[in-house]
Write an enzyme that holds these catalytic residues in place. Structure first.
Site, short mmCIF file in Angstrom:
data_model
loop_
_atom_site.label_atom_id
_atom_site.label_comp_id
_atom_site.label_asym_id
_atom_site.label_seq_id
_atom_site.Cartn_x
_atom_site.Cartn_y
_atom_site.Cartn_z
N ALA A 281 0.85 -1.18 0.00
CA ALA A 281 0.00 0.00 0.00
C ALA A 281 0.89 1.24 0.00
O ALA A 281 2.06 1.19 0.40
CB ALA A 281 -0.91 0.00 1.22
N GLY B 249 0.32 -5.16 0.72
CA GLY B 249 -0.85 -5.26 -0.14
C GLY B 249 -0.58 -6.04 -1.41
O GLY B 249 -1.50 -6.63 -1.98
N GLU C 133 -0.89 -9.63 -0.44
CA GLU C 133 -2.31 -9.87 -0.20
C GLU C 133 -3.08 -9.96 -1.51
O GLU C 133 -3.99 -10.80 -1.65
CB GLU C 133 -2.87 -8.75 0.69
CG GLU C 133 -2.34 -8.83 2.12
CD GLU C 133 -2.62 -7.59 2.94
OE1 GLU C 133 -3.22 -7.71 4.02
OE2 GLU C 133 -2.23 -6.48 2.50
N GLU D 135 3.97 -5.18 7.61
CA GLU D 135 3.13 -4.20 8.30
C GLU D 135 3.47 -3.99 9.76
O GLU D 135 3.48 -2.85 10.25
CB GLU D 135 1.65 -4.62 8.17
CG GLU D 135 1.04 -4.41 6.80
CD GLU D 135 1.24 -5.59 5.86
OE1 GLU D 135 0.64 -5.59 4.78
OE2 GLU D 135 2.01 -6.51 6.21
#
Length: 260
Positions: free
Chosen positions: A66, A111, A114, A134
């Site tokens: 992200a 992300g 993911e 993260e």
């Protein structure tokens, strides 16, 4: 909707969706996720697309995570909203009727990892790197990583990757089952296209029903999953493709599916 951060093309019955923010290593900001969700919605209802490949532009990154610059200023409400729209988009990808292949051509972090886990399976280039960094940034994975990653690689490896916030290379990702195969970068898209075309050559309805049965079964007990499998198995016998596929086998000839 005109896209600034993604590109979508079709090659015969194969869709190719490319995250295209090379200056940001294809990191996901709100605008990119919104575009991704819009594009996936169109693919969902496109009968021409039998298989989807998701990849990143350039040779360095699939999706580097992200966009931390954007996230760094968010308050709790804004952070939760960003996580929710991203979760919803990735769940939409996971539940597409079409099989989805992740062509991981570089960094797949946060992300990006993911997103790859929301695809049906993953092929990686030799330079690919995977990780969930993260907790090193003071947050948890928020785009489905705490749920999908342990389901893909098992609880032990999933927890280790999330708790350590470290990166692993493509070979280690292959060893733990995060990716199906590793190929030289210059061969990655050709390999994915070859596999996508093999899948597309099979009975479309049967492939899509098989995907639904697998996805449903993973999230329920085995008896319930088998009961659903029984339903879709029987349903296949109402299709023209079942009749054609079995007739071609018996008659020792090529099959010609009509997707009906």
């Amino acid at each position: 909707m005109a896209y600034k951060n993604i590109e979508f093309t079709k090659e015969d019955s194969i869709g190719i969706l490319t995250i295209n923010r090379p200056k940001a290593l294809n990191a996901l900001n709100t605008e990119t996720v919104t575009e991704l969700n819009d594009c996936v919605g169109k693919i969902e209802n496109d009968p021409e697309v039998k298989v989807l490949i998701i990849t990143g532009s350039g040779k360095k990154s699939f999706v580097a995570g992200a966009d931390i610059v954007e996230m760094s200023t968010k308050n709790p409400i804004e952070g939760r909203h960003f996580g929710k729209i991203s979760q919803d988009t990735f769940t939409r990808i996971e539940n597409l009727p079409q099989p989805v292949i992740a062509a991981v051509n570089g960094f797949a972090l946060g992300g990006g990892c993911e997103l790859a886990c929301a695809c049906d399976f993953r092929y990686a280039s030799e330079n690919a790197k995977f990780g969930q960094p993260e907790v090193g940034l003071g947050i948890t994975p928020g785009f489905g990583g705490t749920q999908r990653l342990p389901r893909v690689v098992g609880r032990g490896y999933g927890k280790e990757l999330i708790y350590r916030a470290n990166m692993i290379n493509a070979q280690e990702a292959h060893r733990i089952g995060l990716v199906n195969t590793v190929v030289p970068q210059e061969e990655l898209m050709d390999t994915c296209l070859k596999v996508a075309k093999e899948i597309a050559s099979n009975a479309k309805i049967a492939v899509q029903l098989a995907k639904t049965a697998i996805n449903r079964g993973i999230n329920c007990d085995v008896i319930t999953g088998i009961a659903y499998e029984d339903e879709v198995f029987g349903l296949c016998f109402s299709t023209d493709d079942q009749k054609e596929g079995m007739a071609a086998f018996v008659e020792k000839r090529e099959k010609h599916f009509t997707d009906k």
